[in-house]
Write an enzyme that holds these catalytic residues in place. Structure first.
Site, PDB file in Angstrom:
ATOM      1  N   PRO A   1       0.824  -1.215   0.000  1.00  0.00           N
ATOM      2  CA  PRO A   1       0.000   0.000   0.000  1.00  0.00           C
ATOM      3  C   PRO A   1       0.853   1.256   0.000  1.00  0.00           C
ATOM      4  O   PRO A   1       1.923   1.297   0.615  1.00  0.00           O
ATOM      5  CB  PRO A   1      -0.826  -0.116   1.282  1.00  0.00           C
ATOM      6  CG  PRO A   1      -0.182  -1.162   2.106  1.00  0.00           C
ATOM      7  CD  PRO A   1       0.632  -2.027   1.199  1.00  0.00           C
TER       8      PRO A   1
ATOM      9  N   GLY B   1       2.293   4.813   0.812  1.00  0.00           N
ATOM     10  CA  GLY B   1       2.400   5.734   1.960  1.00  0.00           C
ATOM     11  C   GLY B   1       2.052   5.113   3.290  1.00  0.00           C
ATOM     12  O   GLY B   1       1.645   5.805   4.220  1.00  0.00           O
TER      13      GLY B   1
ATOM     14  N   GLY C   1       4.148   3.032   5.151  1.00  0.00           N
ATOM     15  CA  GLY C   1       5.296   2.645   5.976  1.00  0.00           C
ATOM     16  C   GLY C   1       5.972   1.377   5.521  1.00  0.00           C
ATOM     17  O   GLY C   1       6.885   0.882   6.183  1.00  0.00           O
TER      18      GLY C   1
ATOM     19  N   GLY D   1       7.409   1.042   2.471  1.00  0.00           N
ATOM     20  CA  GLY D   1       8.432   1.325   1.454  1.00  0.00           C
ATOM     21  C   GLY D   1       7.957   1.176   0.026  1.00  0.00           C
ATOM     22  O   GLY D   1       8.726   0.764  -0.857  1.00  0.00           O
ATOM     23  N   SER D   2       6.683   1.549  -0.229  1.00  0.00           N
ATOM     24  CA  SER D   2       6.154   1.383  -1.589  1.00  0.00           C
ATOM     25  C   SER D   2       6.900   2.256  -2.593  1.00  0.00           C
ATOM     26  O   SER D   2       7.227   1.798  -3.691  1.00  0.00           O
ATOM     27  CB  SER D   2       4.663   1.713  -1.620  1.00  0.00           C
ATOM     28  OG  SER D   2       4.472   3.028  -1.159  1.00  0.00           O
ATOM     29  N   SER D   3       7.177   3.510  -2.234  1.00  0.00           N
ATOM     30  CA  SER D   3       7.807   4.389  -3.227  1.00  0.00           C
ATOM     31  C   SER D   3       9.208   3.891  -3.559  1.00  0.00           C
ATOM     32  O   SER D   3       9.603   3.865  -4.729  1.00  0.00           O
ATOM     33  CB  SER D   3       7.829   5.844  -2.752  1.00  0.00           C
ATOM     34  OG  SER D   3       8.518   5.968  -1.539  1.00  0.00           O
TER      35      SER D   3
ATOM     36  N   ASP E   1      15.482   3.019   2.942  1.00  0.00           N
ATOM     37  CA  ASP E   1      14.403   2.356   2.188  1.00  0.00           C
ATOM     38  C   ASP E   1      14.902   1.832   0.842  1.00  0.00           C
ATOM     39  O   ASP E   1      14.607   0.696   0.447  1.00  0.00           O
ATOM     40  CB  ASP E   1      13.261   3.346   1.908  1.00  0.00           C
ATOM     41  CG  ASP E   1      12.450   3.676   3.148  1.00  0.00           C
ATOM     42  OD1 ASP E   1      12.980   3.531   4.265  1.00  0.00           O
ATOM     43  OD2 ASP E   1      11.290   4.092   2.986  1.00  0.00           O
TER      44      ASP E   1
HETATM   45  C1  MEV Z   1      10.453   6.500   5.861  1.00  0.00           C
HETATM   46  O1  MEV Z   1      10.161   5.216   5.306  1.00  0.00           O
HETATM   47  C2  MEV Z   1      11.634   6.394   6.787  1.00  0.00           C
HETATM   48  C3  MEV Z   1      12.126   7.720   7.367  1.00  0.00           C
HETATM   49  O2  MEV Z   1      13.209   7.406   8.255  1.00  0.00           O
HETATM   50  C4  MEV Z   1      12.611   8.658   6.285  1.00  0.00           C
HETATM   51  C5  MEV Z   1      13.884   8.159   5.594  1.00  0.00           C
HETATM   52  O3  MEV Z   1      14.649   7.411   6.200  1.00  0.00           O
HETATM   53  O4  MEV Z   1      14.106   8.594   4.452  1.00  0.00           O
HETATM   54  C6  MEV Z   1      11.053   8.424   8.181  1.00  0.00           C
END
Ligand code: MEV
Length: 329
Positions: A112, A114, A116, A118-120, A164
């Site tokens: 999904p 956004g 958390g 790591g989709s992007s 990520d």
């Molecule tokens: C986002 O998936 C993880 C963060 O630590 C940002 C990043 O590391 O680029 C919040």
């Protein structure tokens, strides 16, 4: 036509703090984004996204900077998706020395957007690999990780770590601190359970919020540094196969993320459901604000508890994915 896939990830420890040079340990999970790329006769891009939050959207752009798709999804999501894909294609053009290359890009993702997981990063990594191979160039995973990081860094206005993108490109459990990125070997079996509240967090806004707290309060800066201490202890626990200690440290890590204002009612509810189900540990994963928690539990109790937790839309077991970016048929 060329297809590549790359995995999503959960953070065992260290999100947010990794942006300030502390270490982090993300782990790739067996949920993948698949990107198919076909060269076009012109220099435009057509993107079709099937299983993302951008369900069934198709946009074509290129040339005119004002060109924006007219689609019925929230503008920031479209802007972000376009930014990531535009950036990935730009990296592929540069790597293959083909500045005029245009593509039809199709994205199918089990991750999904956004939330958390790591989709992007997974989409960018898979897109760079597929587009460069479509242009006849093979890049190794470390180079793809580096190019994908440049894309995230630009789209997220310089507020991105390598965690990520490196994790998605390499697969497995990784240790990232600044530019020092490595794969961890001999990681114990980690029985991940993921709970998803159906929501999203705005990574840029959440990272900026932590930065503001850190600049205003010395104790917020200490909190970020304390997360770094947790990660160092956690790395030691992983080396000693002490999964119980890993769980205790995850609980601690969640408390500190919560203090930094990046948790939410539904994330806390899922963390507590996991704790009450005797999970070894539980925490939010990724930028926070909404999205996913990750717990460790060898039994079925946490999965069942999450399924009955109001606010939890989906709960699933996730296996560590030792494969990073890979070619698909
Ligand atoms: C986002 O998936 C993880 C963060 O630590 C940002 C990043 O590391 O680029 C919040």
């Amino acid at each position: 036509m060329t297809t590549s896939s790359a995995p999503g990830k959960v953070y065992l420890f260290g999100e947010h703090a990794v942006v300030y040079g502390e270490p982090a340990v993300p782990c790739a999970i067996e949920r993948r984004a698949r990107v198919t790329v076909e060269a076009r006769a012109d220099d435009r891009l057509q993107v079709q996204a099937n299983d993302l939050t951008l369900d069934g959207f198709t946009v074509t752009w290129g040339g005119d900077a004002d060109d924006r798709p007219d689609v019925d999804v929230p503008a920031p999501l479209v802007e972000a998706a376009m930014g990531y894909i535009d950036g990935a294609v730009e990296q592929a053009r540069e790597a293959a020395d083909a500045p005029e290359a245009g593509f039809d890009v199709t994205i199918e993702s089990e991750i999904p957007l956004g939330a958390g997981l790591g989709s992007s990063a997974a989409v960018v990594v898979a897109c760079i690999d597929a587009a460069t191979r479509e242009l006849g160039v093979e890049l190794d995973a470390a180079t793809i990780a580096d190019r994908a990081f440049q894309v995230e860094y630009e789209v997220q206005d310089g507020e991105a770590s390598r965690a990520d993108t490196f994790c998605s490109a390499m697969g497995g459990a990784v240790h990232v601190q600044g530019d020092d990125c490595r794969r961890l070997t001999d990681v114990p079996n980690l029985p991940f359970v993921v709970g998803y509240d159906g929501g999203t967090g705005d990574t840029g806004e959440l990272v900026a919020g932590v930065r503001a707290l850190r600049e205003e309060y010395g104790f917020a800066a200490d909190t970020v540094a304390a997360i770094g201490d947790i990660v160092r202890r956690g790395k030691g626990a992983l080396d000693e196969d002490d999964v119980e200690e890993v769980g205790r440290l995850m609980d601690f890590n969640h408390g500190l993320l919560s203090a930094l204002g990046v948790s939410s009612r539904s994330l806390d509810a899922m963390v507590w459901a996991a704790r009450e189900a005797d999970a070894l540990g539980a925490k939010l994963t990724g930028a926070g604000g909404g999205g996913c928690v990750v717990a460790l539990d060898r039994t079925e109790q946490t999965l069942t508890a999450l399924e009955y937790t109001p606010g939890c839309e989906e709960a699933f077991r996730a296996e560590l994915d030792t494969d990073g970016v890979r070619a698909e048929r």
